[in-house]
Design a protein around this motif. Structure first.
Motif, PDB file in Angstrom:
ATOM      1  N   SER A  77      48.316  27.371  55.804  1.00 23.82           N
ATOM      2  CA  SER A  77      48.623  26.406  54.715  1.00 23.82           C
ATOM      3  C   SER A  77      49.669  26.807  53.780  1.00 23.82           C
ATOM      4  N   ILE A  78      50.114  25.904  52.917  1.00 23.96           N
ATOM      5  CA  ILE A  78      51.002  26.010  51.928  1.00 23.96           C
ATOM      6  C   ILE A  78      50.641  27.155  51.099  1.00 23.96           C
ATOM      7  N   ASP A  79      48.975  26.506  50.568  1.00 19.00           N
ATOM      8  CA  ASP A  79      48.574  27.765  49.843  1.00 19.00           C
ATOM      9  C   ASP A  79      47.345  27.959  50.463  1.00 19.00           C
ATOM     10  N   HIS A  80      47.112  29.144  51.103  1.00 13.83           N
ATOM     11  CA  HIS A  80      46.206  29.440  52.198  1.00 13.83           C
ATOM     12  C   HIS A  80      45.065  30.409  51.632  1.00 13.83           C
ATOM     13  N   ALA A  81      45.286  31.394  50.916  1.00 14.57           N
ATOM     14  CA  ALA A  81      44.301  32.346  50.459  1.00 14.57           C
ATOM     15  C   ALA A  81      44.806  32.975  49.244  1.00 14.57           C
ATOM     16  N   VAL A  82      43.976  33.667  48.427  1.00 15.87           N
ATOM     17  CA  VAL A  82      44.258  34.607  47.396  1.00 15.87           C
ATOM     18  C   VAL A  82      43.384  35.877  47.661  1.00 15.87           C
ATOM     19  N   LEU A  96      38.655  38.328  48.553  1.00 16.11           N
ATOM     20  CA  LEU A  96      39.487  37.495  49.394  1.00 16.11           C
ATOM     21  C   LEU A  96      38.633  35.966  49.411  1.00 16.11           C
ATOM     22  N   GLU A  97      39.537  34.936  48.687  1.00 10.00           N
ATOM     23  CA  GLU A  97      39.250  33.539  48.878  1.00 10.00           C
ATOM     24  C   GLU A  97      39.998  32.835  49.560  1.00 10.00           C
ATOM     25  N   ASP A  98      39.495  31.843  50.501  1.00  6.01           N
ATOM     26  CA  ASP A  98      40.420  30.847  51.383  1.00  6.01           C
ATOM     27  C   ASP A  98      40.461  29.764  50.435  1.00  6.01           C
ATOM     28  N   LEU A  99      41.655  29.184  50.314  1.00  6.42           N
ATOM     29  CA  LEU A  99      42.028  28.213  49.363  1.00  6.42           C
ATOM     30  C   LEU A  99      41.788  26.517  49.907  1.00  6.42           C
ATOM     31  N   GLY A 100      40.889  26.522  50.821  1.00  3.91           N
ATOM     32  CA  GLY A 100      40.930  25.321  51.360  1.00  3.91           C
ATOM     33  C   GLY A 100      41.877  25.175  52.684  1.00  3.91           C
ATOM     34  N   SER A 101      42.166  25.917  53.380  1.00  5.10           N
ATOM     35  CA  SER A 101      43.217  25.893  54.428  1.00  5.10           C
ATOM     36  C   SER A 101      42.698  25.071  55.398  1.00  5.10           C
ATOM     37  N   VAL A 137      48.709  34.064  49.277  1.00  6.29           N
ATOM     38  CA  VAL A 137      49.110  34.212  50.471  1.00  6.29           C
ATOM     39  C   VAL A 137      49.157  32.749  51.032  1.00  6.29           C
ATOM     40  N   GLY A 138      50.283  32.429  51.706  1.00 10.51           N
ATOM     41  CA  GLY A 138      50.392  31.026  52.139  1.00 10.51           C
ATOM     42  C   GLY A 138      51.874  30.857  52.508  1.00 10.51           C
ATOM     43  N   ARG A 139      52.185  29.454  53.155  1.00 12.77           N
ATOM     44  CA  ARG A 139      53.473  29.059  53.644  1.00 12.77           C
ATOM     45  C   ARG A 139      54.499  28.771  52.556  1.00 12.77           C
ATOM     46  N   GLY A 140      54.002  28.427  51.669  1.00 14.62           N
ATOM     47  CA  GLY A 140      54.888  27.915  50.476  1.00 14.62           C
ATOM     48  C   GLY A 140      55.748  29.006  49.871  1.00 14.62           C
ATOM     49  N   LYS A 141      56.758  28.749  49.442  1.00 15.96           N
ATOM     50  CA  LYS A 141      57.698  29.937  48.959  1.00 15.96           C
ATOM     51  C   LYS A 141      57.342  30.521  47.621  1.00 15.96           C
ATOM     52  N   HIS A 142      56.100  29.814  46.899  1.00 16.21           N
ATOM     53  CA  HIS A 142      55.958  30.316  45.600  1.00 16.21           C
ATOM     54  C   HIS A 142      54.736  31.387  45.881  1.00 16.21           C
ATOM     55  N   ASN A 143      54.247  31.781  47.048  1.00 21.54           N
ATOM     56  CA  ASN A 143      53.325  32.648  47.065  1.00 21.54           C
ATOM     57  C   ASN A 143      53.885  34.281  47.189  1.00 21.54           C
ATOM     58  N   ASP A 144      52.736  35.108  46.915  1.00 19.26           N
ATOM     59  CA  ASP A 144      53.596  36.583  46.884  1.00 19.26           C
ATOM     60  C   ASP A 144      53.904  36.949  48.273  1.00 19.26           C
ATOM     61  N   ILE A 145      52.955  36.553  49.075  1.00 16.53           N
ATOM     62  CA  ILE A 145      53.356  36.776  50.644  1.00 16.53           C
ATOM     63  C   ILE A 145      53.505  35.586  51.337  1.00 16.53           C
ATOM     64  N   VAL A 146      54.784  35.074  51.617  1.00 17.09           N
ATOM     65  CA  VAL A 146      55.167  33.992  52.443  1.00 17.09           C
ATOM     66  C   VAL A 146      55.066  34.163  53.970  1.00 17.09           C
ATOM     67  N   LEU A 147      54.280  33.277  54.442  1.00 15.68           N
ATOM     68  CA  LEU A 147      53.746  33.459  55.879  1.00 15.68           C
ATOM     69  C   LEU A 147      54.632  32.520  56.566  1.00 15.68           C
TER      70      LEU A 147
END
Length: 149
Positions: A87-92, A102-107, A71-81
């Motif tokens: 963040s671009i790479d927010h959580a997984v 659920l893990e936060d990716l340092g957002s 999950v994140g703002r980046g287009k490569h994520n499964d859920i684009v926010l």
């Protein structure tokens, strides 16, 4: 008379095999319940959007399977926010041993579960609310829903 006797014997043998089969299945079920045998599980996590945005409408459903869900703002994520607070790479979300983690990716703005910011991986429980930026998801278990997934 001999036909009735043969049929009676066949029915008796069939009942014995049915009885043995029933004992065997009850034994296996008991062993699985006690954890000796782990049943292959097809249980997955499910995320439903409660408060959405322009490209992520309310009621959208996502499946957390063995591949996980980024999950994140980046287009490569499964859920684009579509949210500037994400963040671009927010959580997984990961599926581990039948449990969704659920893990936060340092957002920058954090990931919130049930109103509390998480700082380490968290095991999700059905009914949990996940907030990333202004978007809120509700977690539940996947119930063999017919879907595109």
């Amino acid at each position: 008379m001999q036909f009735v006797l043969v049929m009676g014997r066949l029915v008796f043998v069939a009942l014995i095999y049915l009885f043995i089969f029933r004992i065997f299945t009850a034994l296996l079920a008991d062993l699985q319940f006690k954890g000796f045998f782990l049943r292959a599980t097809n249980e997955y996590g499910r995320l439903e959007v409660l408060t959405g945005a322009e490209n992520l409408t309310r009621g959208s459903v996502f499946k957390v399977d063995g591949k996980g869900l980024r999950v994140g703002r980046g287009k490569h994520n499964d859920i684009v926010l579509p949210d500037h607070f994400a963040s671009i790479d927010h959580a997984v979300f990961r599926l581990q041993k039948g449990q969704t983690i659920l893990e936060d990716l340092g957002s920058t703005n954090g990931t919130w579960v049930n109103g509390e910011q998480i700082h380490s991986p968290v095991q999700m429980v059905a009914g949990d609310y996940v907030k990333i930026g202004s978007i809120t998801f509700q977690y539940s278990r996947w119930q063999n829903e017919s879907s595109k997934f």
